[in-house]
Design a protein around this motif. Structure first.
Motif, short mmCIF file in Angstrom:
data_model
loop_
_atom_site.label_atom_id
_atom_site.label_comp_id
_atom_site.label_asym_id
_atom_site.label_seq_id
_atom_site.Cartn_x
_atom_site.Cartn_y
_atom_site.Cartn_z
N UNK A 182 -6.21 -5.75 -6.05
CA UNK A 182 -6.72 -7.04 -6.53
C UNK A 182 -5.70 -7.80 -7.36
N UNK A 183 -5.00 -7.10 -8.24
CA UNK A 183 -4.16 -7.77 -9.23
C UNK A 183 -2.82 -8.21 -8.66
N UNK A 184 -2.15 -7.34 -7.92
CA UNK A 184 -0.78 -7.62 -7.51
C UNK A 184 -0.65 -8.89 -6.67
N UNK A 185 -1.44 -9.12 -5.62
CA UNK A 185 -1.22 -10.32 -4.81
C UNK A 185 -1.38 -11.63 -5.58
N UNK A 186 -2.23 -11.66 -6.59
CA UNK A 186 -2.50 -12.91 -7.31
C UNK A 186 -1.61 -13.05 -8.54
N UNK A 187 -1.57 -12.02 -9.37
CA UNK A 187 -0.89 -12.12 -10.66
C UNK A 187 0.55 -11.64 -10.65
N UNK A 188 0.91 -10.78 -9.69
CA UNK A 188 2.25 -10.19 -9.70
C UNK A 188 2.80 -10.05 -8.28
N UNK A 189 2.80 -11.12 -7.50
CA UNK A 189 3.20 -10.98 -6.09
C UNK A 189 4.66 -10.59 -5.89
N UNK B 29 0.83 -1.21 0.00
CA UNK B 29 0.00 0.00 0.00
C UNK B 29 0.86 1.26 0.00
N UNK B 30 1.98 1.20 0.72
CA UNK B 30 2.88 2.35 0.74
C UNK B 30 3.49 2.59 -0.64
N UNK B 31 3.83 1.52 -1.35
CA UNK B 31 4.37 1.67 -2.69
C UNK B 31 3.33 2.27 -3.64
N UNK B 32 2.08 1.85 -3.49
CA UNK B 32 1.03 2.44 -4.33
C UNK B 32 0.96 3.94 -4.08
N UNK B 33 0.91 4.34 -2.82
CA UNK B 33 0.80 5.76 -2.50
C UNK B 33 1.99 6.54 -3.04
N UNK B 34 3.17 5.92 -3.01
CA UNK B 34 4.36 6.62 -3.48
C UNK B 34 4.35 6.82 -4.99
N UNK B 35 3.59 6.00 -5.71
CA UNK B 35 3.50 6.11 -7.16
C UNK B 35 2.28 6.91 -7.61
N UNK B 36 1.32 7.08 -6.73
CA UNK B 36 0.03 7.64 -7.11
C UNK B 36 0.08 9.16 -7.21
N UNK C 170 -6.17 2.45 -10.31
CA UNK C 170 -6.70 2.80 -8.99
C UNK C 170 -6.18 1.82 -7.96
N UNK C 171 -6.35 2.17 -6.70
CA UNK C 171 -5.88 1.27 -5.64
C UNK C 171 -6.68 -0.03 -5.63
N UNK C 172 -7.97 0.05 -5.96
CA UNK C 172 -8.78 -1.18 -5.99
C UNK C 172 -8.21 -2.16 -7.01
N UNK C 173 -7.83 -1.65 -8.18
CA UNK C 173 -7.24 -2.52 -9.20
C UNK C 173 -5.88 -3.04 -8.74
N UNK C 174 -5.07 -2.17 -8.19
CA UNK C 174 -3.74 -2.52 -7.70
C UNK C 174 -3.83 -3.60 -6.62
#
Length: 611
Positions: free
Chosen positions: A280-287, A125-132, A274-278
């Motif tokens: 959902x996708x990262x833990x399953x498809x790009x962990x 979540x911190x990485x998302x915020x740093x890129x957003x 968006x964070x919702x997409x991020x």
């Protein structure tokens, strides 16, 4: 330094608390030699303005050797300026002085887990915020908020610039309630400083994900960088892979990054993630997509000015023998290249991939047949990766010959294609930890298998723990021999004129026995079978394709290769021995004795006439 009592921590300034946390990180997360190297690197790199020493964007880019051609330096610097404000994210972006760089390197290398035990296992979540970035309305509101702009002499700069603004970003519904936006890392850090709950609530919620999004172009650039850094070791520099971002290799890198980006959004319809997409996708498809950041930022912990080869007497010690590093990919394939290898490492542990893959079977070399596949693959006793590439079949064109036969064997219901018509090159794959075998009534495999798509859209379909129709390698007289994943084995061929239609599992991949055609089925409304449905494409789709290439790569080292080689040699000797058996030499008694030993004659078996 002991822990600050809570009643004193409440009255301490943010600068003092940041210094306290940085000191704790420095003492507990680094070895003395690493900390010495970090300080030495910072001193040699930092610019000075008054009493403030800090790192600039071009300095960091030059030190990390970020390729100019990727234009990723502004994206990385935007990340670091945000993470450097940790745990007081209200103050982001910040000037990257010594304490802020301690925060950056500690978080990027995941060393914070030695200090922040509570809820500190996830930095996503911190990485998302740093890129957003945030939409224009939210940026304007924040710019009018007291404390959002401070005096540069105090080490702070104005928060999120309007230049990053995008239009009409949808909120992430349900994510940013006042109680739901707790950032685990922030909460753990503030808790470690012994700050009371009121102060935590006041600052931890400053940087939320409401209205935030990662611009598609920014994330595309970062993905290209992560593809390069995924095999990196702390002692390697990006310049060692300069051939991967030049000429035609750069186009391959861009194409692979585009496939990964499409796991999140359709870039033709959406400006960002968006964070919702991020989430959902990262833990399953790009962990493991961000794993390459750790070795990249480990470079700050190795000083070029530190020469460990000198002894106390001033005489240089003999240099240790340098062993040649094996290439990332030892064999060349038609499908797998270095970019695809890095893409695989985004969801398969890189320790199983880099410098450990061996090409077991290539249809282009061994022939497109199940017999050659079995000969090359079945003796490998370690995990394998099957890759198949193909070209989408045109649903509007008239079908003839073998294509017509294959399509007529499929159920009449056909879902639409899973991607745009102009992106018709498809790549699917399977990661299997169990050895291959011929199946009859039961499939093989286990719930740690992965079915995936690499192009034109990146997607991963984890195996179910309930439905066990994982993998089948079926030979005649089955109704539809071939290789299937996610479908029950085909029934034995009946004596009726027309064989039953192929059974397609809800999420399944089918390759016909001639390795000429394949089909991938994704029945989202069924909610999955042996493999889970996509987390990003919540729709029914089907891809029918003509097969261009098939490859199987073995994951393992020299020991696995030795076992396979010995098995191949044994089978070759047995085949030669059987070939040399020469019956009918004229010695009837000897030939009859040999046939009796083989169980072919004797008792009620006449064996035919020997005369």
């Amino acid at each position: 330094m002991g822990q600050t009592p809570s009643h004193e921590a409440v009255h301490a300034s943010k600068a003092e608390l940041t210094a306290h946390l940085a000191d704790r990180f420095a003492r507990k997360c680094y070895e003395p030699l690493e900390l010495y190297s970090f300080k030495d690197n910072f001193r040699s790199l930092a610019d000075r303005e008054g009493d403030v020493r800090y790192l600039k964007e071009d300095t960091i880019a030059r030190f990390l050797e970020l390729p100019d051609i990727l234009a990723v330096s502004p994206v990385v610097f935007h990340m670091l300026s945000f993470i450097g404000a940790f745990p007081f994210l209200r103050d982001a972006p910040v000037i990257l002085s010594f304490e802020q760089m301690i925060m950056v390197v500690t978080i990027m290398t995941e060393r914070y887990t030695k200090v922040l035990a509570k809820g500190a296992t996830n930095r996503r979540k911190l990485l998302f915020k740093s890129l957003a970035v945030y939409d224009r309305k939210l940026s304007e509101i924040e710019s009018r908020t007291p404390g959002s702009s401070t005096d540069p002499s105090q080490g702070h700069v104005r928060s999120h610039a309007p230049g990053f603004a995008v239009d009409q970003v949808g909120d992430d519904v349900g994510d940013d309630d006042a109680a739901a936006d707790d950032d685990e890392l922030v909460m753990a850090a503030l808790d470690s400083l012994d700050i009371n709950d009121a102060f935590i609530t006041g600052d931890a919620h400053a940087a939320t994900t409401r209205g935030a999004m990662i611009p598609a172009d920014n994330f595309r650039r970062l993905i290209m960088l992560l593809l390069l850094t995924s095999p990196l070791s702390p002692h390697e520099s990006l310049s060692a892979y300069a051939d991967r971002f030049a000429g035609s290799a750069l186009e391959s890198l861009r194409a692979t990054a585009e496939n990964v980006l499409s796991a999140f959004i359709d870039v033709e319809k959406s400006p960002g993630i968006t964070f919702a997409q991020f989430r959902e996708v990262v833990p399953v498809s790009l962990p493991y997509i961000f794993n390459g950041l750790s070795p990249l930022f480990e470079h700050f912990l190795f000083s070029k000015n530190l020469d460990l080869s000198k002894r106390k007497d001033g005489i240089a010690a003999p240099a240790p023998a340098v062993l040649a590093t094996p290439p990332l990919l030892q064999d060349k394939g038609q499908i797998l290249n270095l970019d695809i290898l890095s893409q695989l490492s985004f969801f398969i542990d890189g320790g199983d991939l880099f410098r450990r893959l061996r090409l077991l079977y290539s249809g282009a070399d061994a022939g497109y047949s199940m017999g050659s596949f079995e000969t090359k693959v079945f003796n490998w006793r370690a995990p394998t990766i099957l890759l198949v590439s193909g070209t989408r079949l045109d649903s509007t064109a008239s079908r003839r010959g073998s294509e017509s036969v294959f399509c007529d064997s499929l159920p009449p219901q056909r879902f639409p294609n899973g991607s745009a018509p102009d992106r018709d090159r498809l790549v699917f794959g399977v990661f299997i930890r169990q050895p291959w075998r011929v199946t009859n009534k039961e499939c093989f495999g286990s719930d740690d298998m992965l079915l995936f798509q690499l192009a034109p859209t990146h997607d991963v379909f984890p195996a179910s723990k309930i439905n066990k129709n994982y993998a089948a390698f079926t030979k005649p007289p089955a109704a539809h021999p071939g290789i299937t994943f996610g479908s029950a084995p085909p029934p034995t061929s009946s004596s009726s004129r027309h064989a039953p239609l192929r059974h397609l599992g809800p999420v399944s991949l089918v390759l016909d026995s001639s390795f000429e055609f394949g089909v991938f089925n994704h029945d989202y409304t069924s909610r999955g079978g042996a493999f889970s449905t996509s987390v990003s494409r919540k729709l029914d789709f089907q891809e029918r394709f003509s097969i261009d290439d098939i490859e199987v790569w073995g994951c393992g080292g020299d020991e696995e290769a030795r076992i396979q080689r010995e098995r191949w040699e044994w089978e070759a000797r047995e085949a030669e021995a059987r070939r040399r058996v020469n019956l009918g030499t004229g010695d009837i008694a000897a030939d009859r004795a040999l046939l009796e030993m083989a169980g072919l004659i004797g008792g009620n078996r006449s064996g035919g006439s020997m005369g």
